[in-house]
Design an enzyme around this catalytic site. Structure first.
Site, PDB file in Angstrom:
ATOM      1  CB  ILE A  52      -5.346   2.660  -2.035  1.00 41.68           C
ATOM      2  CG1 ILE A  52      -4.563   3.790  -2.700  1.00 41.68           C
ATOM      3  CG2 ILE A  52      -6.578   3.218  -1.343  1.00 41.68           C
ATOM      4  CD1 ILE A  52      -5.338   4.535  -3.771  1.00 41.68           C
TER       5      ILE A  52
ATOM      6  CB  THR B 290      -0.954   0.016   1.212  1.00 37.69           C
ATOM      7  OG1 THR B 290      -0.195   0.032   2.416  1.00 37.69           O
ATOM      8  CG2 THR B 290      -1.874  -1.191   1.205  1.00 37.69           C
ATOM      9  CG  ASP B 291      -0.794   4.697  -1.975  1.00 37.16           C
ATOM     10  OD1 ASP B 291      -1.607   4.683  -1.026  1.00 37.16           O
ATOM     11  OD2 ASP B 291      -1.139   4.982  -3.135  1.00 37.16           O
ATOM     12  CB  ALA B 292       1.354   7.938   1.807  1.00 45.81           C
ATOM     13  CG  MET B 293      -3.158   8.572  -0.676  1.00 46.02           C
ATOM     14  SD  MET B 293      -3.754   9.002  -2.333  1.00 46.02           S
ATOM     15  CE  MET B 293      -2.735   7.925  -3.348  1.00 46.02           C
TER      16      MET B 293
END
Length: 137
Positions: free
Chosen positions: A20, A15-18
């Site tokens: 997702i 996942t990324d910083a958001m």
């Protein structure tokens, strides 16, 4: 087109910083689906290589429909969309297994070559594999 299924659970590192799934992970999961497809038809990559058949990627397309998130279980459906003399196009759909929502669609185009990357006609070089793939289209 017959579809083969592979399950993947999203890990935190995907996942990324958001929160997702980072977009390039879907391409990695296309490869996982492709590996399992080949294994399920009796031709894992190790066997292909032993028999002198390579499938280098020539192109990849990916369309994002909805995000996946940490701990989701994804269902990758993989099948052969098209087979020509020295190329094959493999199609992918990735779903959220729990909700059934379609998250991603895509395909990869592969040259069919020998280990020196010279195109080969699969029907001539490996008729058994050719017939297994053609029976799924």
């Amino acid at each position: 087109m017959r579809k083969y299924e592979t399950e993947i659970r999203v890990i935190y590192a995907d996942t990324d910083a958001m929160g997702i799934v980072y977009h390039t992970n879907y391409i990695k999961w296309f490869e996982a689906g492709r590996n399992e497809y080949l294994r399920q038809i009796g031709y894992p990559y190790s066997r292909l290589e032993e028999e002198g058949v390579w499938l280098p990627v020539a192109a990849v397309n990916c369309e994002y429909k909805a995000p996946a998130r940490y701990d989701d279980i994804l269902l990758i459906q993989t099948g052969v969309a098209e087979m020509k003399a020295a190329t094959v196009i493999i199609k992918y759909e990735i779903y959220n297994k729990e909700t059934g929502e379609l998250l991603v669609t895509g395909n990869s185009k592969h040259a069919i070559t020998d280990p020196q990357l010279k195109p080969i006609r699969l029907k001539k070089v490996n008729p058994d594999l050719f017939e297994r793939i053609m029976s799924d289209i």
